[in-house]
Design an enzyme around this catalytic site. Structure first.
Site, PDB file in Angstrom:
ATOM      1  N   HIS A   1      -3.654   7.216   6.544  1.00  0.00           N
ATOM      2  CA  HIS A   1      -2.858   8.031   6.502  1.00  0.00           C
ATOM      3  C   HIS A   1      -3.136   9.251   6.157  1.00  0.00           C
ATOM      4  O   HIS A   1      -3.096  11.123   5.811  1.00  0.00           O
ATOM      5  CB  HIS A   1      -1.966   7.423   5.167  1.00  0.00           C
ATOM      6  CG  HIS A   1      -0.790   6.447   5.337  1.00  0.00           C
ATOM      7  ND1 HIS A   1       0.337   6.884   6.114  1.00  0.00           N
ATOM      8  CD2 HIS A   1      -0.165   5.129   5.439  1.00  0.00           C
ATOM      9  CE1 HIS A   1       1.555   6.335   6.597  1.00  0.00           C
ATOM     10  NE2 HIS A   1       1.231   4.879   5.777  1.00  0.00           N
TER      11      HIS A   1
ATOM     12  N   CYS B   1       5.493   0.344   8.186  1.00  0.00           N
ATOM     13  CA  CYS B   1       5.603   1.623   6.782  1.00  0.00           C
ATOM     14  C   CYS B   1       6.330   1.957   6.117  1.00  0.00           C
ATOM     15  O   CYS B   1       7.573   1.913   7.135  1.00  0.00           O
ATOM     16  CB  CYS B   1       4.612   2.778   8.115  1.00  0.00           C
ATOM     17  SG  CYS B   1       4.144   4.822   6.876  1.00  0.00           S
ATOM     18  N   LEU B   2       6.466   2.164   5.108  1.00  0.00           N
ATOM     19  CA  LEU B   2       7.083   2.949   4.239  1.00  0.00           C
ATOM     20  C   LEU B   2       7.608   3.774   4.830  1.00  0.00           C
ATOM     21  O   LEU B   2       8.968   4.315   4.069  1.00  0.00           O
ATOM     22  CB  LEU B   2       6.551   2.998   2.581  1.00  0.00           C
ATOM     23  CG  LEU B   2       6.131   1.661   2.662  1.00  0.00           C
ATOM     24  CD1 LEU B   2       5.528   1.747   0.690  1.00  0.00           C
ATOM     25  CD2 LEU B   2       7.050   0.319   2.619  1.00  0.00           C
TER      26      LEU B   2
ATOM     27  N   GLN C   1       2.277   9.823   1.486  1.00  0.00           N
ATOM     28  CA  GLN C   1       3.974   9.411   1.449  1.00  0.00           C
ATOM     29  C   GLN C   1       4.795   9.236   0.448  1.00  0.00           C
ATOM     30  O   GLN C   1       6.214   9.373   0.466  1.00  0.00           O
ATOM     31  CB  GLN C   1       3.250   8.412   1.847  1.00  0.00           C
ATOM     32  CG  GLN C   1       3.018   7.260   3.099  1.00  0.00           C
ATOM     33  CD  GLN C   1       2.887   6.101   3.357  1.00  0.00           C
ATOM     34  OE1 GLN C   1       2.106   5.621   2.783  1.00  0.00           O
ATOM     35  NE2 GLN C   1       3.817   5.450   3.379  1.00  0.00           N
TER      36      GLN C   1
ATOM     37  N   GLY D   1       0.683  -1.404  -0.013  1.00  0.00           N
ATOM     38  CA  GLY D   1      -0.007  -0.322  -0.167  1.00  0.00           C
ATOM     39  C   GLY D   1       0.839   1.578   0.284  1.00  0.00           C
ATOM     40  O   GLY D   1       2.179   1.276   0.664  1.00  0.00           O
TER      41      GLY D   1
ATOM     42  N   HIS E   1      -5.085   0.961   7.346  1.00  0.00           N
ATOM     43  CA  HIS E   1      -3.523   1.570   7.470  1.00  0.00           C
ATOM     44  C   HIS E   1      -3.464   3.176   6.136  1.00  0.00           C
ATOM     45  O   HIS E   1      -3.242   4.115   6.656  1.00  0.00           O
ATOM     46  CB  HIS E   1      -2.060   0.812   6.942  1.00  0.00           C
ATOM     47  CG  HIS E   1      -1.292   1.164   6.892  1.00  0.00           C
ATOM     48  ND1 HIS E   1      -0.470   0.498   8.622  1.00  0.00           N
ATOM     49  CD2 HIS E   1      -0.933   2.025   6.699  1.00  0.00           C
ATOM     50  CE1 HIS E   1       0.577   1.588   8.236  1.00  0.00           C
ATOM     51  NE2 HIS E   1       1.182   1.643   7.444  1.00  0.00           N
ATOM     52  N   GLU E   2      -4.254   2.732   4.890  1.00  0.00           N
ATOM     53  CA  GLU E   2      -3.760   3.831   4.230  1.00  0.00           C
ATOM     54  C   GLU E   2      -4.631   4.688   4.328  1.00  0.00           C
ATOM     55  O   GLU E   2      -4.633   5.864   4.692  1.00  0.00           O
ATOM     56  CB  GLU E   2      -4.032   2.820   2.816  1.00  0.00           C
ATOM     57  CG  GLU E   2      -2.461   1.965   2.009  1.00  0.00           C
ATOM     58  CD  GLU E   2      -1.876   2.020   2.956  1.00  0.00           C
ATOM     59  OE1 GLU E   2      -1.105   1.468   2.737  1.00  0.00           O
ATOM     60  OE2 GLU E   2      -0.931   3.603   2.444  1.00  0.00           O
TER      61      GLU E   2
HETATM   62  O1  K2U Z   1       1.476   2.730   4.129  1.00  0.00           O
HETATM   63  C1  K2U Z   1       2.125   1.901   4.065  1.00  0.00           C
HETATM   64  O2  K2U Z   1       3.387   2.607   5.113  1.00  0.00           O
HETATM   65  C2  K2U Z   1       2.195   0.639   3.816  1.00  0.00           C
HETATM   66  C3  K2U Z   1       2.795  -0.558   4.273  1.00  0.00           C
HETATM   67  C4  K2U Z   1       1.118  -0.554   4.329  1.00  0.00           C
HETATM   68  C5  K2U Z   1       0.867  -1.801   5.377  1.00  0.00           C
HETATM   69  C6  K2U Z   1       1.370  -2.013   6.415  1.00  0.00           C
HETATM   70  C7  K2U Z   1       1.254  -3.229   7.776  1.00  0.00           C
HETATM   71  C8  K2U Z   1      -0.077  -3.775   7.423  1.00  0.00           C
HETATM   72  C9  K2U Z   1      -0.541  -3.514   6.010  1.00  0.00           C
HETATM   73  C10 K2U Z   1       0.185  -3.058   5.109  1.00  0.00           C
HETATM   74  C11 K2U Z   1       3.606  -1.674   3.538  1.00  0.00           C
HETATM   75  O3  K2U Z   1       3.052  -2.104   2.368  1.00  0.00           O
HETATM   76  S1  K2U Z   1       4.671  -1.534   4.938  1.00  0.00           S
HETATM   77  C12 K2U Z   1       5.169  -3.275   3.956  1.00  0.00           C
HETATM   78  C13 K2U Z   1       4.564  -4.316   4.731  1.00  0.00           C
HETATM   79  C14 K2U Z   1       4.177  -5.338   3.102  1.00  0.00           C
HETATM   80  C15 K2U Z   1       4.371  -6.280   3.295  1.00  0.00           C
HETATM   81  C16 K2U Z   1       2.732  -7.169   4.046  1.00  0.00           C
HETATM   82  C17 K2U Z   1       3.067  -6.189   5.494  1.00  0.00           C
HETATM   83  C18 K2U Z   1       3.322  -4.535   5.118  1.00  0.00           C
HETATM   84 ZN    ZN Z   2       2.592   3.493   6.343  1.00  0.00          ZN
END
Ligand code: K2U
Ligand code: ZN
Length: 187
Positions: free
Chosen positions: A134, A88-89, A51, A46, A130-131
């Site tokens: 944000h 979180c990225l 971001q 996501g 989560h998104e």
């Molecule tokens: O918004 C973001 O920072 C993207 C996150 C979203 C996310 C975090 C936790 C659980 C679900 C979605 C990134 O995708 S974090 C990296 C990641 C990769 C695979 C699975 C879960 C999280």
């Molecule tokens: Zn995030």
């Protein structure tokens, strides 16, 4: 398509409300395409507009092939609850356990402005939550206890030293490696 810089925790944009999208232009569609490319390059499932430094109320997700651009999204139903580890990225390599709904119904618009509704469970439901957080300046660390949030922020203060400013530039080519100790944060 282009890789966009990822804005990191400490950048005020991550704490601001986004602005509803009212014009569905080719520039918006290009932004969405670039956000998907950036998300994949960062090995994410996501990515929300703040971001990448943008204030539009939109995010992209791709969870095991369930791929959506959600514009002006709203959660109209949320039920069940489960705790799972998240990342979180915008503050890579920081993890925390978050309780979220296990089933949501999201109403949004697509890149052409057409309204749609999607039901999601498990990881896709978590990703939507989560998104959408944000898009309202909320981060998963906000759900942690005081002590766990303080520890996460202290960890980030060390980790952030590897980046210049509050920006993370992704390299074209191979996606960023996923931490083997946290292969599926968010499961
Ligand atoms: O918004 C973001 O920072 C993207 C996150 C979203 C996310 C975090 C936790 C659980 C679900 C979605 C990134 O995708 S974090 C990296 C990641 C990769 C695979 C699975 C879960 C999280
Ligand atoms: Zn995030």
């Amino acid at each position: 398509m282009s890789l966009l810089p990822i804005h990191l925790l400490g950048d005020p944009i991550l704490r601001e409300e986004t602005i509803p999208v009212t014009e569905f232009t080719d520039e918006l569609r290009t932004l969405v395409d670039d956000m998907f490319e950036t998300m994949y390059a960062a090995s994410g499932i996501g990515l929300a507009a703040p971001q990448v430094g943008r204030r539009e109320r939109l995010a992209v997700v791709d969870v095991e092939g369930a791929k959506y651009a959600i514009i002006n999204p709203e959660i109209v139903l949320a039920e069940g609850k489960a705790r799972a580890e998240e990342a979180c990225l915008s503050f890579p390599d920081v993890y925390g356990t978050v309780e979220r709904a296990t089933r949501v119904i999201v109403q949004a618009q697509d890149v052409n402005g057409t309204p749609f509704e999607v039901e999601a469970t498990d990881l896709l439901a978590r990703c939507f939550q989560h998104e959408i957080d944000h898009l309202h300046g909320k981060l998963f660390i906000d759900y942690l206890s005081y002590l766990k949030r303080r520890a996460a922020l202290a960890e980030w203060e060390e980790l952030r030293k590897q980046y210049t400013g509050n920006i993370r530039h992704l390299k074209p080519g191979a996606p960023e490696l996923v931490d083997p100790e946290h292969p599926e944060a968010g499961m």
